[in-house]
Write a protein that holds these residues in place. Sequence first.
Motif, PDB file in Angstrom:
ATOM      1  N   VAL A 157       0.840  -1.206   0.000  1.00 54.09           N
ATOM      2  CA  VAL A 157       0.000   0.000   0.000  1.00 54.09           C
ATOM      3  C   VAL A 157       0.875   1.256   0.000  1.00 54.09           C
ATOM      4  CG1 VAL A 157      -1.725   1.316   1.302  1.00 54.09           C
ATOM      5  CG2 VAL A 157      -1.922  -1.162   1.165  1.00 54.09           C
ATOM      6  N   LEU A 158       1.901   1.283   0.852  1.00 52.85           N
ATOM      7  CA  LEU A 158       2.758   2.472   0.935  1.00 52.85           C
ATOM      8  C   LEU A 158       3.511   2.724  -0.372  1.00 52.85           C
ATOM      9  CD1 LEU A 158       4.125   2.134   4.586  1.00 52.85           C
ATOM     10  CD2 LEU A 158       2.643   3.931   3.709  1.00 52.85           C
TER      11      LEU A 158
ATOM     12  N   ASN B  96       9.732   5.422  -3.711  1.00 53.86           N
ATOM     13  CA  ASN B  96      10.900   5.312  -2.838  1.00 53.86           C
ATOM     14  C   ASN B  96      10.535   5.864  -1.466  1.00 53.86           C
ATOM     15  OD1 ASN B  96      13.353   6.336  -1.532  1.00 53.86           O
ATOM     16  ND2 ASN B  96      14.362   5.696  -3.429  1.00 53.86           N
ATOM     17  N   ILE B  97      10.696   5.036  -0.433  1.00 49.22           N
ATOM     18  CA  ILE B  97      10.358   5.523   0.915  1.00 49.22           C
ATOM     19  C   ILE B  97      11.614   5.537   1.777  1.00 49.22           C
ATOM     20  CG2 ILE B  97       8.995   5.099   3.020  1.00 49.22           C
ATOM     21  CD1 ILE B  97       6.799   3.989   1.164  1.00 49.22           C
ATOM     22  N   GLY B  98      11.991   6.729   2.198  1.00 50.32           N
ATOM     23  CA  GLY B  98      13.173   6.890   3.059  1.00 50.32           C
ATOM     24  C   GLY B  98      14.439   6.377   2.411  1.00 50.32           C
ATOM     25  N   GLY B  99      14.513   6.436   1.069  1.00 52.32           N
ATOM     26  CA  GLY B  99      15.718   5.986   0.362  1.00 52.32           C
ATOM     27  C   GLY B  99      15.738   4.479   0.113  1.00 52.32           C
TER      28      GLY B  99
ATOM     29  N   LEU C 163       1.853   4.517  -3.148  1.00 57.93           N
ATOM     30  CA  LEU C 163       1.778   5.974  -3.015  1.00 57.93           C
ATOM     31  C   LEU C 163       3.072   6.653  -3.445  1.00 57.93           C
ATOM     32  CD1 LEU C 163       0.176   6.136   0.579  1.00 57.93           C
ATOM     33  CD2 LEU C 163      -1.028   6.320  -1.592  1.00 57.93           C
ATOM     34  N   LYS C 164       4.200   5.975  -3.218  1.00 62.90           N
ATOM     35  CA  LYS C 164       5.520   6.549  -3.521  1.00 62.90           C
ATOM     36  C   LYS C 164       6.465   5.429  -3.959  1.00 62.90           C
ATOM     37  CE  LYS C 164       7.475  10.609  -1.394  1.00 62.90           C
ATOM     38  NZ  LYS C 164       6.619  11.737  -1.181  1.00 62.90           N
TER      39      LYS C 164
END
Lengths: 263, 264
Positions: free
Chosen positions: B50-51, B57-60, B54-55
């Motif tokens: 799910v995350l 790349n999360i936190g690199g 939305l994006k």
Amino acid sequence: MRKYLFIFKSELMSTLQYVFNIAAGFIGCFILLFIFLNLWQYIYSNPSEIINGYTMNQMIWYIIITEILWGISSGKKICVKISNDIKGGNIAYNLNKPYNYILYSLFSHLGSAFVKAIIYTILGMIVGFMFLGSFPNLNILSIIAVILTSVLSTIISALLVSFIGLFSFIIEDSTPFYWLYSKLILIVGTIFPIEYFPSIIQPILKLSPVYVVCYGPAKLFVDFSLNNFITVFISQIIYIGIGFGLCTLLYKKGVKNLNVNGG
Amino acid sequence: MLMEVKNQFKITLLSVKYALVREMLNKTTFITNILFMILNNASFIIQWIVLYSLKDNIGGYTFNQVLLLWGIAASTYGFSHFFFKNAYYLSDTINNGKLDSFLVQPKNVLLSAITNSVETSAIGDFIYGYIMLFIFGFSIKNFILFTFFTICGGFILTSISVILSSLSFWFNKSDIIVDTGNSLMTSLATYPDGIFKGIVKILIYTLIPAGIVNYIPVEIMTEFNINLFLIVIIFTITLISLAFLIFYKGLKRYSSSNLMVARI
């Protein structure tokens, strides 16, 4: 009914002796809230951005409410207690007692949940205000609706967890089933509102316990509507009926086998 | 000295072996515990799907790197809780005077106290870690590095629990500190460090070393860096030594509660 209120009261009085421990238990909840605050601040590059119908503030308040609800009603204690009663044979001592074992467990759980609810709500609101600096738009009607649906959510959760605990009649250790239930609520209900999931899954989720245990009260807190309240309320009443019926059925079936085995 | 270490190692393994045999008495419960723990961990994949919708790349971290992060977090947790389960109950052991039975044995007190039971479900965590490694990308190099970091991370988690629990020799109610410390380590370990800023970022590489246990290993497995590799080794050795030092310093203050228990 008076005997169950007495059970509720005695459990409440006993829990009041451990107020500090309950408040300390909020630390774990605070850590998770802090992580989610960072995570959503990262995902919402602009705080006024709207993702799946939620602003960043609404998303964080949603998680705060669901975390509070989960902290109050996760019910691991009730699951372990019922499971241990069955495994250890203590359940046999309850057969000749003048109360319904399911209602006894439920009211006993509600007694401790009541104290937890007050402490967690106060701390949760302080943390939310500290993080975000404001509350969502609330009025008397929406506050009453959130409180009412939260109480019903706690009852439903207790009944579902009791049902899992009663599984010990069939399989000795029912804890693994509790893990799965808790993860279903935690991941599908606590972290994201239903709108974050693909539209094909959303109708299924609205029929699942996630809707009545977490999503309903939290959604009413961040975005109140009377129609939504009525839908959540009716769904919760249906769930209570089904939950109690299933628990009674499994208990009766299990106790019968217990008699055959000699207790 | 070496002989003593070898003997202690043998005793520790035997202690774990017998604890495991005890757990395996009920085979259905044993297998259900492991399988459901794997499923329990796997359910978190939904959160990341799910995350990442939305994006990108999360936190690199890419999606695969997050899976590896979860893998390392699960296997270190599994290693520590399987071999050293009682390190997480040490505070209770000290507070309630349950150390007596370990003091009279001709073995290392700390190791005996923390290895006398195993957590079956931790095997599920351990296996899940390796499943994540296979999804990330299996190679002999990755397998060796992953196993190495699992052992180092497991030792670090255990040492932290021992250090915090040893505070019980000095203070009552230190169990709250132990629970908070352990909870911080496991909760922070499963989210990319890039989402944290400021003081928290410093804390995760020092006081709450989730960075050493999880983030650095992911970085090394993505692109090998000898300096970071050495940091993990030095940190692990330092923390193990510190755990022994603090425990034995505290042990001098221990007094029995005359508790009568039967250890079967």
